[in-house]
Scaffold this active site. Structure first.
Site, PDB file in Angstrom:
ATOM      1  N   ARG A   1      37.883  29.577  34.557  1.00 34.75           N
ATOM      2  CA  ARG A   1      37.478  30.121  33.260  1.00 34.75           C
ATOM      3  C   ARG A   1      37.336  31.643  33.310  1.00 34.75           C
ATOM      4  O   ARG A   1      36.383  32.206  32.774  1.00 34.75           O
ATOM      5  CB  ARG A   1      36.154  29.488  32.811  1.00 34.75           C
ATOM      6  CG  ARG A   1      36.267  28.039  32.360  1.00 34.75           C
ATOM      7  CD  ARG A   1      37.158  27.914  31.155  1.00 34.75           C
ATOM      8  NE  ARG A   1      37.120  26.582  30.556  1.00 34.75           N
ATOM      9  CZ  ARG A   1      38.020  26.158  29.664  1.00 34.75           C
ATOM     10  NH1 ARG A   1      39.018  26.946  29.322  1.00 34.75           N
ATOM     11  NH2 ARG A   1      37.937  24.949  29.159  1.00 34.75           N
TER      12      ARG A   1
ATOM     13  N   ASP B   1      47.840  32.690  39.765  1.00 32.30           N
ATOM     14  CA  ASP B   1      47.525  31.932  38.558  1.00 32.30           C
ATOM     15  C   ASP B   1      47.813  30.458  38.847  1.00 32.30           C
ATOM     16  O   ASP B   1      48.456  30.124  39.850  1.00 32.30           O
ATOM     17  CB  ASP B   1      48.384  32.442  37.398  1.00 32.30           C
ATOM     18  CG  ASP B   1      48.138  31.672  36.112  1.00 32.30           C
ATOM     19  OD1 ASP B   1      46.971  31.382  35.817  1.00 32.30           O
ATOM     20  OD2 ASP B   1      49.113  31.360  35.411  1.00 32.30           O
TER      21      ASP B   1
ATOM     22  N   THR C   1      42.169  31.265  37.493  1.00 34.78           N
ATOM     23  CA  THR C   1      42.732  30.541  36.361  1.00 34.78           C
ATOM     24  C   THR C   1      41.770  30.539  35.191  1.00 34.78           C
ATOM     25  O   THR C   1      40.554  30.622  35.365  1.00 34.78           O
ATOM     26  CB  THR C   1      43.066  29.084  36.766  1.00 34.78           C
ATOM     27  OG1 THR C   1      43.538  28.373  35.634  1.00 34.78           O
ATOM     28  CG2 THR C   1      41.835  28.376  37.323  1.00 34.78           C
TER      29      THR C   1
ATOM     30  N   ASP D   1      41.662  27.926  33.285  1.00 35.03           N
ATOM     31  CA  ASP D   1      41.352  26.514  33.045  1.00 35.03           C
ATOM     32  C   ASP D   1      39.929  26.193  33.459  1.00 35.03           C
ATOM     33  O   ASP D   1      39.292  26.919  34.220  1.00 35.03           O
ATOM     34  CB  ASP D   1      42.326  25.624  33.820  1.00 35.03           C
ATOM     35  CG  ASP D   1      43.694  25.591  33.164  1.00 35.03           C
ATOM     36  OD1 ASP D   1      43.772  25.940  31.975  1.00 35.03           O
ATOM     37  OD2 ASP D   1      44.669  25.245  33.833  1.00 35.03           O
TER      38      ASP D   1
ATOM     39  N   THR E   1      48.453  27.565  36.049  1.00 32.14           N
ATOM     40  CA  THR E   1      49.401  26.934  35.141  1.00 32.14           C
ATOM     41  C   THR E   1      50.702  27.718  35.091  1.00 32.14           C
ATOM     42  O   THR E   1      50.707  28.898  34.790  1.00 32.14           O
ATOM     43  CB  THR E   1      48.801  26.831  33.732  1.00 32.14           C
ATOM     44  OG1 THR E   1      47.540  26.187  33.813  1.00 32.14           O
ATOM     45  CG2 THR E   1      49.730  26.068  32.816  1.00 32.14           C
TER      46      THR E   1
END
Length: 1498
Positions: free
Chosen positions: A843, A418, A697, A699, A420
């Protein structure tokens, strides 16, 4: 925590109806309902209506057993193990007296022990699950019942209930937000438990329910929600509220999900939509899987093979028994009749078969499984006790939450991480800035007096300063104080152009709530420099400028989005002047500047390049003055666009574009996204261990790519970075295909036009494409390509991708990944992604993370490890072979589901390269020895069968058979399995290639198993036939023959124990006091027990059990017996010793070479009385760990990458988030760093000077090495048979580098001023790395002559105003490998480091430097060295060959043992894959023998 395999549902109704009933009650019949539920209907305050649908309650059950079901379920699971079932079968056989030659207790005692140990472990694990479940289920919540808010446990909450949440409380279930204490029904939540993000998010209730804040009104609320069924999509919700004959659409913005925390909101009310297992958090948790190691699976296979071998031996001996009884035994019937059940030779053979199955079962003793569990437990404790994996800041140790996967830690090939909270801290700090062409923030880590500079104390003159900012450059503060207009306007812009909200609980106690951490960092920086953002209303912004409050009229906010990559505000100051302030990515903002900014833009661009090279996130700042007429005219168009019914967003964007033109450049900011400590170094070392790291991730793409650059997964020197953004299956297929084409084209040295056939997939880096289609044809081209394949002209096979050269990376979005994971495309995706050095998936949903892991497990058959910190990582952690949880600030969901946990990502390298590698090595050695000693022990019975009439008579007495695996041989192999090492832990980190044998499964596989049993069978032959041959004709000194059964048994047993003890002594690589005690103690215990069992004392008490009184003493008193034992021992051990010596001399392994260099170094240290160059924990951690900031990347990365959603401009200007009583207060969290990391890259002086390096006369046109300069091209040429690389960055006087013939040199210099020349002597491998910043004075680094075949390095870094400096390398003897790493900061005095003479084949490193403030980071690849340079056809029939690469430091491996393959040892140390990436697609010929490159540029 690992849980045993789920029991099939069909088994429960028959055996465990109580458990089935309980689970149905807990889940509310969810299994039956899930197949039917297409939509969910929920009516508020109506439990009777909602119970008709049997929705799940809010009770969570993750435990496996209860008191009633534990014993039967656990035993059922344990007997699914092949070995346990096998031993149970043997136990049943031993209970039949007619076929049992051994007592039943020899099997039942160890079997019960194994089952008990496993049961206790499983019970302990499940107890903690029960404890965790009870803790969660018994949390208190406030439920609205009959108009009264009452306290209820979470487990009693039901769908349709209205619950009240208060500030800082966890959300108990998935709720529809009805109302809150904030205006307009807003509330703020933190979703760290779900996605690991600590920045806050806004949720808003429907306007029709936002006024139902009173419990009496809410008690009358009877609305009905019709929505989607339970699913795992965290970012989507679709439903409709029906109330008062109206319907209202619902979205994810109206939902509060379980696991979130309510922040900065006094209270709110919500309607429970999903509860318990139906919540999105639990839907994403995934199914707990029973994890087993590859060694476990192999052992199950081997047990079946051994059982088959056992049956074969039993059949052979049974046939022999039948023949013997028919031919010989019938002659003895008159005085030795068969026992009662036996009436013919066939039945006798049948019973003999089962008897031999019992006797020979010790080839796989049950003690093997007991020992395996004990060893794994010991390895787990080593992980728990490792102080180097303990985080003192959070007081968190590493924890092995399972004991069954330790050895698999040594076999990992893919890591899925991952982003974050795992790679990053999600904390931003203001680091540097450029204002009107002047760079601020670069200071010497060592001051003028040699002291570390202190951070500026802003509170002395600014009472509102934030104490968390660490900034060291006092010149910027001085510029602000003295009223420099550009500096003041710079911070004025930062204090006005943002969407941050301020919360001032008391006077001066400001807390900023930022949408993203980068905005919070910039506003905090302005606050410290005297421009304090105090408050805002929908139409004003109040700033305290240098102690004077100023209120600006906010005319418009031109909000940020991912397309614009910028935001602007238009404000009117108290004097009435209107000004637009803008900040954004330089790539979009520079295009909108006034032409008069050209010169300033160039200077600022240089600064931005420098900041980007340091891994910082940059933003450009600009402003524009507007006249009243311009504003009035534009505002009309702006209001019209805002009221547009269609295409509103496009109209607004066009309006924004009109006003954001002809701006004046102010400067740029550089903020640092705080990576977890040691992330780049860890990734670099794991990559050297041939471990591929994928980042998965949630993000957006820009954020993930930025972090990829920061942690050095992505570099600007990569050959190409492919970005897959296709929205359809066909587009994704096309982009993947073209990516493969370009990879193959590059590996073949072909070049294709950048624009050719690459319209859809974005590519970054050097565009190299073309080549034939690879492997997977388009459907429309399938027939055509099949026809080509028949003619032998088809596309190259996918396996070609595995051998391509060049470094590639793949970035793929979640939408594209969804198509790539479809059945007909997943193979294409796997082959393309696995050919890349780095893969980033953006995403992605939690389920997609698990699918990617499962894809690699299925297609690559590789061991996978998943690491994460949030609830969105749980399914990935459970799916991977090994799951690691980061116990950080983002909750404990990942930790609870993990197999291992610790607090920082950097501990992963120690977990894998030290603990994992050692665990795998120890387990493999343990298993090899265990199978060897048991075959040597058991096969003696087989040979004895041919001499005892196949009567199933044992060679040894039953006590020896029972104690052999429990007492005599169990402890030494246990000590080896727990404590053994091949190399120390520092060397494991220094030489990551030591990890590869585990990935290739070289130490224990079917081949090694057969070698072990072959050695065991050979030993059994010697142990049987040598004593048999000697004793059959031997006599005692009195003339009495020694050929009796008991003398033979004692002799054979004694020889066996001695042989296996000598073998374990040879196999043990790391001796401790415990090893000595166990090995020699086991021998002593054997003789003690042997003499005791043949003593008169035991005979007097148990005359029927101990028949052979004094036979042991009588046997071992005979010299011929000891000579026989010695002869058998020599015959067994001598071939093993000879084989190992030859293997060590002719084909040494990497660990052998490392161990030898370690011994040489230790001897040299004793002789010299001092350790030269051995400081630090090894070059792998020191130098390789400093790959971080060597070389600057040219990719600028915008700070706006971290705005996870569109800005709050519209929300702010509408005033919806403002309290009526205090419009200045708002709520978002921002975090500030308390640490400041200074880098050593200084602003470069602009100058243009051309130079060329003189080449060696006999260069033979070898490929030259071009270096990257700013304004100063430099050329370097290498002479014949050299492998050199020069990485130079100059501004000012050029540098020349030349290497003489047969040299391997590298020079990395960064100068501003005086040039440097470096030369290396013949056959040397040297590197000089010097960096000077400031105003250099006389500087003359000198490389003294190095003797042939030396490998030496000098690394010097200076900052400030260096004084005369002359590092000197003294003469090094042949075959040495030494390093000197010196770091000077401030104003260094004359300094002359000297390397003393090092012995042959030594590997030493010296690391010296200030630890207070980090110096410039640079990495050197460690080398160890063979002897000799091979020549041949590789260099054009022996001709000279040169091989260099831009941005690389070439090293040559020049140490090794005599007779070994230099190339093999070299490749083992550093890998044979080219590390240096060529810019512009240029490629050079392959290197000559024994020459290798290792990249210095990240």
């Amino acid at each position: 925590m690992t849980v045993p395999k789920d029991i099939p549902d069909k088994w429960f109704p028959m055996v465990l109806p109580l458990q089935r009933k309980k689970r149905n009650q807990v889940a509310g019949g969810i299994k039956k309902r899930k197949g039917k539920e297409e939509e969910r209907k929920v009516r508020a305050n109506d439990r009777e209506y909602n119970e008709k649908f049997q929705y799940a309650s809010n009770c969570i059950v993750t435990s496996k057993y209860n008191i009633i079901t534990f014993l039967p379920v656990n035993l059922f699971e344990q007997f699914q193990e092949v070995a346990n079932t096998y031993f149970l079968f043997l136990l049943i056989l031993q209970l039949i007296p007619q076929i049992s030659s051994l007592s039943w207790f020899t099997t039942i005692v160890p079997l019960v022990l194994v089952l008990s140990i496993t049961a206790v472990k499983d019970a302990t694990d499940d107890y903690f699950r029960h404890k965790s479940d009870n803790q969660v289920n018994n949390r208190q919540s406030q439920v609205l019942i009959n108009g009264i808010v009452q306290k209820e446990k979470w487990m009693n909450v039901r769908v349709g209930d209205i619950i009240k949440l208060e500030n800082n409380q966890f959300v108990a279930a998935d709720l529809l937000l009805l109302s809150s204490s904030e205006p307009h029904g807003l509330c703020y939540i933190e979703t760290a438990e779900l996605d690991g993000e600590t920045n806050m998010k806004v949720r808003q209730s429907l306007s029709v329910t936002s006024e139902l804040g009173d419990p009496n009104n809410l008690a009358q609320f009877d609305g009905e929600v019709v929505c989607e069924p339970p699913n795992n999509k965290l970012d989507r919700f679709c439903g409709t509220l029906y109330w008062r004959e109206s319907k209202y659409s619902l979205s994810n913005q109206n939902m509060l999900l379980r696991g979130c925390v309510l922040r900065n909101t006094e209270f709110c009310y919500g309607l429970v939509i999903f509860a318990g297992p139906d919540t999105k958090l639990m839907q994403n948790s995934g199914r707990t899987k029973f994890k087993r190691t590859s060694i476990d699976r192999l052992m199950n296979t081997l047990v079946l093979w051994i059982f088959g071998f056992l049956v074969c031996m039993g059949v052979i001996l049974a046939v022999g028994n039948a023949v013997w009884e028919l031919e010989v035994g019938s002659l003895f019937q008159s005085f030795l009749p068969w026992d009662a059940p036996v009436n013919n030779f066939l039945f006798s053979a049948f019973l003999s078969f089962w008897s031999y199955v019992i006797i020979l079962n010790t080839v796989v003793p049950i003690s093997l499984y007991v020992s395996v569990e004990v060893i794994r437990l010991g390895h787990s404790y080593f992980i728990n006790w490792d102080r180097r994996m303990f985080c003192s800041r959070s007081n968190t140790p590493a924890e092995a939450r399972t004991t069954t996967l330790n050895e698999e830690l040594g076999q990992v090939e893919y890591i899925f991480s991952d982003k974050t909270g795992t790679l990053t801290q999600n904390i931003m700090t203001f680091n540097k800035c450029s204002i009107s062409g002047h760079a601020y923030g670069d200071v010497d880590p060592v001051g003028a007096q040699g002291k570390r500079p202190q951070p500026l104390d802003f509170s002395v003159w600014n009472p509102l300063a934030d104490g968390g900012l660490c900034f060291y450059d006092a010149s910027l503060l001085e510029a602000v104080k003295t009223g420099e207009p550009a500096a003041q306007e710079f911070f004025r812009l930062l204090s006005l152009c943002h969407t941050v909200m301020s919360d001032e609980k008391r006077e001066g106690a400001l807390v900023y709530k930022a949408q993203s951490p980068d905005e919070g960092a910039l506003v905090t920086a302005a606050r410290n420099f005297g421009y304090v953002f105090r408050s805002r209303t929908p139409g004003t912004i109040t700033v305290q400028e240098m102690g004077r409050p100023v209120t600006y009229t906010l005319l418009a906010i031109l909000d940020f989005n991912n397309i614009r990559k910028r935001m602007s505000v238009i404000v009117r100051n108290p004097e009435g002047r209107i000004r637009l302030y803008c900040k954004g990515a330089d790539t979009v903002l520079f295009d909108r500047l006034h032409p008069c900014n050209h010169d300033l833009m160039n200077i600022t661009s240089d600064h931005l390049n420098e900041y980007a090279g340091d891994g910082l996130r940059t933003l450009a700042l600009a402003y524009r003055d507007l006249s009243e007429e311009e504003w009035e005219e534009w505002s009309e168009r702006y209001r019209g666009a805002g009221k547009a019914a269609d295409c509103r967003e496009d109209r607004l964007a066009a309006t924004y574009e009109e006003i954001e033109q002809d701006m004046m450049l102010l400067g740029a900011t550089a903020i640092e996204d705080k990576l977890q400590e040691g992330v780049p170094e860890t990734i670099a070392i794991l990559s050297l261990a041939n471990i591929k790291i994928w980042v998965l991730t949630g993000d957006k793409q820009e954020t993930a790519v930025n972090i990829g650059y920061s942690c050095k997964m992505l570099t600007d020197d990569m050959t190409e970075i492919f970005i897959i953004n296709g929205q359809t299956v066909q587009s994704v297929r096309e982009e993947l295909r073209r990516a493969r084409e370009r990879m193959v084209a590059h590996s073949r040295g072909e070049k294709v036009d950048e624009a050719e056939g690459w319209p859809q997939a974005c590519s970054l880096g050097n565009g190299i494409g073309g080549g034939d289609p690879l492997g997977w044809p388009h459907p429309q081209d399938k027939d055509k390509q099949e026809a080509q394949g028949k003619q032998g002209k088809g596309a190259p096979p996918p396996s070609l991708l595995e051998s391509i050269s060049g470094e590639f990376a793949l970035v793929i979005s979640g939408h594209s990944l969804a198509h790539a994971l479809e059945g007909d495309m997943e193979h294409e995706f796997v082959e393309t992604a696995c050919a890349c050095r780095a893969v980033i998936c953006c995403r992605v949903t939690p389920l997609q993370k698990a699918q990617v892991v499962e894809l690699i497990k299925r297609h690559k058959k590789a061991v996978t490890l998943a690491i994460g910190d949030g609830a969105n990582d749980v399914s990935m952690i459970k799916t991977a072979h090994i799951g690691v949880g980061i116990s950080g600030q983002e909750g404990i969901q990942a930790v609870l589901s993990s197999d291992y946990s610790f607090s920082q990502f950097r501990f992963l390298q120690r977990l894998l390269l030290v603990h994992g590698r050692w665990s795998y090595l120890r387990m493999c050695r343990f298993l090899c020895y265990f199978f060897y000693k048991n075959f040597a022990f058991t096969m003696v019975h087989f040979w004895f069968g041919f001499f005892c009439g196949f009567s199933a008579q044992t060679v040894y007495d039953q006590y020896f058979i029972t104690l052999y695996n429990i007492v005599y041989t169990s402890l030494p192999v246990l000590a080896m399995g727990i404590f053994d090492q091949d190399v120390p832990e520092q060397r494991s980190l220094e030489y990551p290639k030591l990890y590869e044998p585990g990935q290739l499964n070289l130490l224990f596989n079917k081949r090694e198993f057969f070698i072990c049993i072959a050695q065991g069978i050979y030993t059994s032959v010697v142990l049987f036939f040598v004593p048999y041959g000697v004793l059959s004709h031997a006599t005692q000194s009195t003339g009495v023959p020694l050929a009796d059964y008991q003398t033979f048994a004692v002799t054979t047993a004694t020889a066996l124990v001695i042989v296996v003890s000598v073998q374990i002594a040879l196999d043990t690589g790391y001796w401790t006091a415990i090893n000595h005690f166990f090995v020699w103690g086991s021998l002593g215990s054997y003789f003690t027990i042997l003499f005791t069992m043949h003593s008169s004392l035991l005979f007097s008490f148990f005359p029927k059990q101990f028949h052979f009184l004094g036979s042991a003493q009588n046997t071992l008193e005979q010299p011929v017996v000891w000579l026989t034992i010695a002869l058998a021992t020599v015959i067994c051990i001598a071939p093993v010793l000879a084989f190992r010596f030859l293997k060590l001399d002719l084909k040494p392994q990497l660990s052998d070479t490392v161990r030898y260099t370690q011994l040489v170094r230790q001897k040299k240290r004793k002789l010299d009385g001092r350790g030269v160059g051995v400081s630090g924990a090894g070059l792998g951690v020191g130098a390789l760990g400093r790959l971080g900031r060597l070389g600057r990347s040219a990719s600028r990365r915008s700070g706006y990458a971290f705005a996870h959603q569109e800005g709050f401009g519209e929300l702010i200007t509408s005033g919806k988030n403002m309290r009526l009583s205090s419009l200045a207060l708002a709520t978002f969290a921002s975090r500030h760093s308390s640490s400041w990391i200074d880098t050593l890259r200084k602003k470069k002086h602009a100058s243009n000077t051309n130079s060329a390096a003189n080449a060696s006369p006999a260069s033979n046109n070898g490929p030259s090495n071009s270096s990257s300069h700013q304004g100063t091209p430099t050329q370097a040429a290498a002479p014949p048979l050299s492998n050199s690389a020069s990485l130079n960055s100059h501004q000012g006087t050029p540098m020349q580098a030349a290497a003489p013939p047969l040299s391997n040199s590298a020079s990395l210099n960064s100068h501003q001023g005086t040039p440097t020349q470096a030369a290396a002597p013949p056959l040397s491998n040297s590197a000089s790395l010097n960096s000077h910043q400031g105003t250099p004075m006389t500087h003359t680094p000198t490389l003294a002559q190095a003797s042939p075949l030396s490998n030496s390095y000098s690394l010097n870094s200076h900052q400030g105003t260096p004084m005369p400096h002359t590092p000197t390398l003294a003469q090094a003897p042949p075959l040495c490998n030494s390093y000197s790493l010196n770091s000077h900061q401030g104003t260094p005095m004359p300094h002359t480091p000297t390397l003393a003479q090092a012995p042959p084949l030594c590997n030493s490193s010296s690391l010296s430097g200030s630890q207070d403030s980090p110096a410039e980071e640079a990495g050197l690849a460690a080398t160890a060295a063979p002897g000799g340079v091979a020549t041949g056809d590789d260099g054009l029939h022996g001709g000279p060959t040169s091989h260099t690469a831009n941005g690389t430091l070439a090293t040559s491996l020049e140490a090794g043992a005599e007779g070994s393959s230099p190339r093999a040892v070299q490749e083992a140390l550093f890998g044979s894959k080219e590390a240096g990436a060529r810019r512009g697609g240029a490629s050079s010929p392959g290197p000559p023998p024994i020459i290798e490159e290792s990249s210095l540029t990240e």
